[in-house]
Design an enzyme around this catalytic site. Sequence first.
Site, PDB file in Angstrom:
ATOM      1  N   CYS A 275       0.799  -0.835  -0.101  1.00  0.00           N
ATOM      2  CA  CYS A 275      -0.363   0.019   0.195  1.00  0.00           C
ATOM      3  C   CYS A 275       0.809   1.311   0.188  1.00  0.00           C
ATOM      4  O   CYS A 275       0.544   2.381  -0.985  1.00  0.00           O
ATOM      5  CB  CYS A 275      -1.122   0.265   1.119  1.00  0.00           C
ATOM      6  SG  CYS A 275      -1.658  -1.740   1.850  1.00  0.00           S
ATOM      7  N   ILE A 276       1.291   1.805   1.773  1.00  0.00           N
ATOM      8  CA  ILE A 276       2.520   2.730   1.536  1.00  0.00           C
ATOM      9  C   ILE A 276       3.450   3.121   0.638  1.00  0.00           C
ATOM     10  O   ILE A 276       3.060   4.126  -0.447  1.00  0.00           O
ATOM     11  CB  ILE A 276       2.594   2.750   2.954  1.00  0.00           C
ATOM     12  CG1 ILE A 276       1.100   2.713   3.699  1.00  0.00           C
ATOM     13  CG2 ILE A 276       3.182   4.412   2.674  1.00  0.00           C
ATOM     14  CD1 ILE A 276       0.411   2.914   4.050  1.00  0.00           C
TER      15      ILE A 276
END
Length: 439
Positions: A275-276
């Site tokens: 995600c990040i």
Amino acid sequence: MNSKEVLLRKLNEKKARMAVLGLGYVGLPLAVVFAEAGFEVIGIDPDMSKVDTLNEGVSYIPDVSSEDVDKLIKSGLLKATTDFSILKDVEAVSICVPTPLRKTGDPDMSYIDAATSELAKYVHAGMVIVLESTTYPGTTREFVLPILTEKNDLVVGEDFFLCFSPERVDPGREDWTTINTPKVLGGVTEACGEVADAWYSAAIETVVPVSSAEAAEMSKLLENTFRMINIGLVNELAIMCDRLNVDVWEVIDAAATKPFGFMKFTPGPGLGGHCIPIDPLYLSWKMKAVNYNARFIELASEINTGMPRYVSIKVQDALNEHRKAIKGSKILILGAAYKPDIDDLRESPALDVIALLAEKGADVSYHDPYCPSLQTNEGEAMESVPDMMASVRTADCVVIITNHSDYDYDAILADALLIVDTRNALGKAGRNNSKVFGL
Ligand code: SAJ
């Protein structure tokens, strides 16, 4: 009654048959939540092994128990298939497929494209569709909608309804789960939002309607870009504190005593996960298309992706203090997963640190209780060392990359010759010990 009214009635009465496309860490929990709310849910995934496992009443996602899956399969409220044609009899569809990056660093839309193209064969009047995959603002309206209406004369917002609702699943978390995490949701039209809100509100505790699919897409990117940039900030702070010979961990802990207006992030060896490190690059990529350079994202990404190399230089410096060359030194990496207490290696900075140290000629091994084996960036297989403490004692340098909770850090501190601790896993005792080096 028109399509919208008929569909709303079915959704409110939970008589609408629904499908979830993609049965991963987002799709399976979502399917279970809706089935437990009383909807008849069909999970569709091209991976036959996933489908067979689920239909046998077994879960392959840690956040979903096999007991729950078995109960729902036996009740008939949940079933799985690889056959997309079942969508012709379905009124509500959630798309939960991956949105990784291509090797070029551009968004890989192939999963959304494949799922939407299959769905387009069966889209019909009286259907509501929600895209959950994290993506760039405009995807739902500019990418998904044209595929859905290419071969029919359906009108979005009248015949069928299309929305974006970002997933907020944090694997392994038990306090905030799919059912109780507020769910942002925005439609391609107002009517789309109204229909999807009625559907999601029937199973999820809090739905947060926003005015458009773009607002919903952008809110998700803000969430994870906020995180990525602040991690980049504290990583750069670590570099600055090192230059100033100031203890970055003490500085962050002191700042974190501020009861308002501050949020604690901690430096590390780099940014892992699916995600990040990735989501913000979907935004910066989109902004290039409108001639805007998202400088914060680019800079933070540059700092974060530079951390593995920074760590490899720290290891070289630490060995140098012991009059050892990195070439030929035995280096043990502790913790390979991208964050503590999970087995996920995706984008893990450990893989980059291993590659950089091996490139400098070190004899690199690793231990991770959650990752018994891994494939290096060069495609070589590595196994976690069988006896961690024996390897700690014989290593020229131990590098703590991921601070799993179940490591015995006192024993590691006592027995290792030299340690580079990138996570402050050894705490103050480590920071005050001359054989321990930090970031
Ligand atoms: N990291 C740092 N310093 C920090 C926080 C994280 O270096 O202060 C690193 C981690 O070691 C890891 C990476 O960043 O390598 C990502 O860590 P993360 O805590 O953000 O964990 P993720 O990737 O599992 O993020 C997920 C995200 N959930 C979704 O996107 C749906 C994120 O939005 C959540 O905030 C996060 O979980 C969470 O709260 O744990």
